[in-house]
Design a protein around this motif. Structure first.
Motif, PDB file in Angstrom:
ATOM      1  N   ASP A 117      13.804 -16.186  -3.812  1.00 56.89           N
ATOM      2  CA  ASP A 117      15.096 -15.985  -4.119  1.00 56.89           C
ATOM      3  C   ASP A 117      15.514 -14.999  -4.839  1.00 56.89           C
ATOM      4  OD1 ASP A 117      16.084 -19.094  -3.630  1.00 56.89           O
ATOM      5  OD2 ASP A 117      14.183 -19.427  -4.389  1.00 56.89           O
ATOM      6  N   LEU A 149      22.506 -19.989  -6.180  1.00 56.62           N
ATOM      7  CA  LEU A 149      21.889 -20.664  -7.189  1.00 56.62           C
ATOM      8  C   LEU A 149      23.178 -20.842  -8.289  1.00 56.62           C
ATOM      9  CD1 LEU A 149      18.324 -19.907  -7.437  1.00 56.62           C
ATOM     10  CD2 LEU A 149      19.325 -21.554  -6.255  1.00 56.62           C
ATOM     11  N   TYR A 180      15.467 -25.090 -10.215  1.00 60.45           N
ATOM     12  CA  TYR A 180      15.894 -24.497  -9.449  1.00 60.45           C
ATOM     13  C   TYR A 180      17.380 -24.208  -9.363  1.00 60.45           C
ATOM     14  CZ  TYR A 180      16.397 -22.590  -4.712  1.00 60.45           C
ATOM     15  OH  TYR A 180      16.581 -21.777  -3.713  1.00 60.45           O
ATOM     16  N   ASP A 182      20.305 -25.425  -7.246  1.00 65.40           N
ATOM     17  CA  ASP A 182      21.053 -25.418  -6.285  1.00 65.40           C
ATOM     18  C   ASP A 182      22.253 -26.053  -6.233  1.00 65.40           C
ATOM     19  OD1 ASP A 182      22.246 -25.876  -3.466  1.00 65.40           O
ATOM     20  OD2 ASP A 182      20.116 -25.694  -2.560  1.00 65.40           O
TER      21      ASP A 182
END
Length: 192
Positions: A117, A149, A180, A182
């Motif tokens: 990422d 993100l 994470y 998302d």
């Protein structure tokens, strides 16, 4: 919301035309840029430190994106000037076991990312937003921008990039935010 924008706004988000300011702690102000540097360390063959002067001399380009905050606002059609991650990574040789990144900012603030990422073509080091130099409240002199993100992953006041073998939580992740983040999967919080 116009139909051409609907697919760009994640579930649970509301559009804003402003640029809200959210952070924990005080805003750093820099009086002497000769004391600012960006440290690159961890699983690298050789640690480096990039001075403000050298960082500002790196090639820059324009990036366009939408950003989404975990607090449910989204801002579409942002135009940034910044330095591609590849420009910094051209100076770094990673060790093969490097799989994650911890971004370090002022006041001990940090956030984690998978290496993939961090290395995306859409991730960059932001210097200007919509034609204006970043204000201290928005991360001057350099903030990471990881637009796919939630925006807490786009660390303000960036001072260090640490490469790691294993994932570990940064500041907000230790305090219940998702590891994470998302926005299209609504990965806001992780209260397991």
């Amino acid at each position: 919301m116009p139909n051409d924008q609907a697919h760009r706004v994640p579930p649970g988000q509301t559009l804003t035309s402003g640029f809200p300011v959210l952070h924990f702690g005080s805003v750093p102000y820099y009086n002497d840029m000769s004391k600012w540097d960006l440290r690159v360390f961890g699983l690298v063959e050789e640690e480096i430190s990039i001075s403000y002067k050298d960082f500002m001399a790196l090639p820059r380009r324009e990036f366009s994106n939408d950003i989404h905050c975990v607090t449910t606002w989204s801002k579409l059609d942002n135009v940034w000037e910044g330095v591609a991650v590849s420009e910094v990574m051209n100076r770094v040789k990673l060790k093969p076991e490097a799989q994650y990144v911890m971004l370090h900012a002022e006041h001990g603030w940090s956030t984690n990312l998978p290496l993939a990422d961090f290395m995306r073509d859409t991730s960059f080091f932001g210097i200007k937003h919509n034609g204006e130099r970043l204000t201290p409240e928005h991360g001057y002199p350099v903030r990471m921008v990881v637009p796919h993100l939630y925006f807490w992953k786009s660390a303000k006041w960036l001072r260090g990039i640490e490469f790691m073998e294993k994932d570990k939580p940064g500041f907000w992740e230790k305090n219940g935010y998702h590891m994470y983040g998302d926005p299209f999967l609504e990965q806001r919080y992780d209260f397991d």
